[in-house]
Design a protein around this motif. Structure first.
Motif, short mmCIF file in Angstrom:
data_model
loop_
_atom_site.label_atom_id
_atom_site.label_comp_id
_atom_site.label_asym_id
_atom_site.label_seq_id
_atom_site.Cartn_x
_atom_site.Cartn_y
_atom_site.Cartn_z
N SER A 51 6.28 23.38 -9.58
CA SER A 51 7.66 23.00 -9.90
C SER A 51 7.72 22.04 -11.08
CB SER A 51 8.34 22.37 -8.68
OG SER A 51 7.63 21.21 -8.26
N SER A 52 6.76 21.14 -11.23
CA SER A 52 6.79 20.18 -12.33
C SER A 52 6.50 20.84 -13.67
CB SER A 52 5.78 19.05 -12.07
OG SER A 52 4.45 19.55 -12.05
N ASN A 53 6.01 22.07 -13.65
CA ASN A 53 5.75 22.81 -14.88
C ASN A 53 6.74 23.95 -15.07
OD1 ASN A 53 3.10 21.83 -16.32
ND2 ASN A 53 2.69 21.70 -14.12
N GLY A 54 7.89 23.83 -14.41
CA GLY A 54 8.98 24.77 -14.64
C GLY A 54 8.84 26.09 -13.92
N PRO A 66 7.27 29.67 -17.09
CA PRO A 66 7.48 29.88 -18.52
C PRO A 66 6.17 30.38 -19.12
CG PRO A 66 8.27 27.72 -17.84
CD PRO A 66 7.53 28.28 -16.67
#
Length: 440
Positions: free
Chosen positions: A92-95, A114
């Motif tokens: 989640s912290s990396n999109g 991404p």
């Protein structure tokens, strides 16, 4: 006028189909036996990384059911290089987003990121495979998670044991007879060593397919795959020799009780062939013909016109080794379960006796064409399909040509398959009833 509108809809659908592009892919094997499938689509900056393992509920010990589903949870606990509880945070912290799911036949893990995070997705999946930490803390934690899931989705859910009771009565020898979520007492009784042995047997590269789909550079990703997955040792080959079911030659009658319902249901279930069999595709069409929407035969007759049922349905629950063809109805008011069965059987007999109309046949073809277009509309869906067709069907290119199977199905075949499988002496007739309350 209606005929003109129907023809126009058919032409528009065919036009959409011709615009649906063929799914291009490349596949190869690593030295350790892991199969790799790459689908490059640079139209949007999104990439899916996924791994499907050929392990499901059918691979469990009858006294240790629920292991495959348990591992779906357990292998998010952490690895030697990912601290406990950090897996989801890294995504989640990396999109990104991620999830997993389990059936009787396979377990599937995936991430959607991404495109600049494709390497992170590959590293996460390699860590899950190469360096999982399977300890008592993780087992105890996930044991409670799975119990809560079972309470929510099965024990306390109306009609939550519908499929469980079909399976236990329809299968007597094959491991499809137990549920994917399993029995909680089996998980409670299992030792840490049993969990570790299950992982060592089934979570090996030669029992898995890795798919990367979306926006990436193929040369770069191939190098990443080799770096992250190439060093993982090959496991022992897995040999499956499941017992075969005896044919059903007379009606199986059974009852099941559910404390969460007030309206009973009647279920007619038939054992059918693997989803790889052409007949399974035909049964898919029969299901749609009988209950695919409010204009379908069963719904229109029993729910809409005669107002005998709140709901009726038909579904072809196809699996790798066998299928279960399920018809069901929930009666309205004082209507009996037998009356619902009689109405359903009349439609089946009509299907066995008469060819469906050309109009209905074309309508079915249109519906399946539409499903085909939609199934390949996202890289996330394409990744899942590529893994599934390779792992379970043995033909990755079904992602492009499975629709040709449906297109080739004739009205005569629909009639013949209905005659072959949907007979009263070949079925389970299950009364699914409100649980009787004790007077004490």
């Amino acid at each position: 006028m209606k005929k003109g509108l129907f023809s126009l809809a058919s032409l528009l659908l065919i036009g959409n189909l011709t615009m649906a592009q063929k799914v291009e892919f490349e596949e190869y094997d690593l030295d350790n036996g892991m199969h790799v499938i790459l689908h490059q689509d640079n139209s949007a900056p999104v990439v899916t990384t996924s791994v499907m393992y050929h392990v499901g509920a059918k691979d469990e010990n009858p006294d240790r059911t629920g292991f495959a589903h348990f591992f779906e949870h357990l292998l998010f606990e952490g690895t030697e290089n990912i601290e406990r509880g950090e897996f989801f945070k890294l995504v989640s912290s990396n999109g990104g987003k991620n999830n997993a799911n389990t059936t009787d036949d396979r377990t599937y893990y995936y991430e959607v990121f991404p495109s600049n995070q494709v390497e992170l997705g590959l590293w996460l999946e390699s860590e899950r495979l190469m360096h999982p930490v399977i300890n008592q803390i993780g087992v105890d934690t996930q044991n409670e998670v799975v119990k809560e899931e079972k309470r929510m989705r099965v024990d306390n859910s109306p009609y939550g044991k519908f499929l469980e009771n079909v399976k236990v009565n329809l299968f007597k020898k094959h491991p499809y007879r137990w549920t994917t979520i399993g029995e909680m007492e089996h998980l409670d009784a299992a030792t840490l060593e049993e969990f570790q042995a299950f992982n060592a047997k089934f979570y090996v590269p030669n029992n898995a397919v890795l798919v990367v789909a979306g926006d990436f550079n193929k040369a770069d990703v191939k190098k990443m795959i080799q770096d992250y997955f190439g060093p993982i040792p090959r496991g022992n080959d897995i040999v499956r020799n499941f017992p075969k079911e005896d044919p059903i030659t007379e009606t199986i009658r059974a009852k099941a009780y559910d404390p969460n319902i007030q309206i009973p249901a009647i279920i007619a279930a038939y054992r059918t062939p693997s989803f790889k069999d052409r007949d399974a595709y035909i049964l898919d069409m029969i299901s749609t013909y009988l209950s695919g929407g409010k204009s379908s035969k069963l719904y229109k007759k029993i729910v809409d016109e005669k107002k005998m049922a709140l709901q009726v349905g038909a579904m072809n629950f196809s699996q790798e080794d066998y299928g279960s063809y399920i018809l069901f109805g929930l009666p309205m008011g004082e209507v009996t379960l037998d009356a619902i069965v009689k109405e359903i059987d009349e439609e089946i007999v009509d299907l066995q006796t008469n060819l469906i109309s050309e109009r209905d046949h074309q309508k079915l073809l249109n519906q399946f064409e539409n499903q085909f277009v939609n199934s390949n509309s996202s890289v996330e869906g394409i990744a899942n399909s590529l893994a599934r067709y390779y792992m379970l069907y043995g033909d990755t290119n079904l992602i492009n040509n499975e629709i040709d199977i449906y297109r080739s199905i004739t009205r005569e075949e629909i009639q013949a398959v209905a005659k072959k499988y949907l007979n009263p002496n070949q079925r389970l007739l299950l009364e699914y009833l409100p649980e009787e309350k004790s007077n004490n």
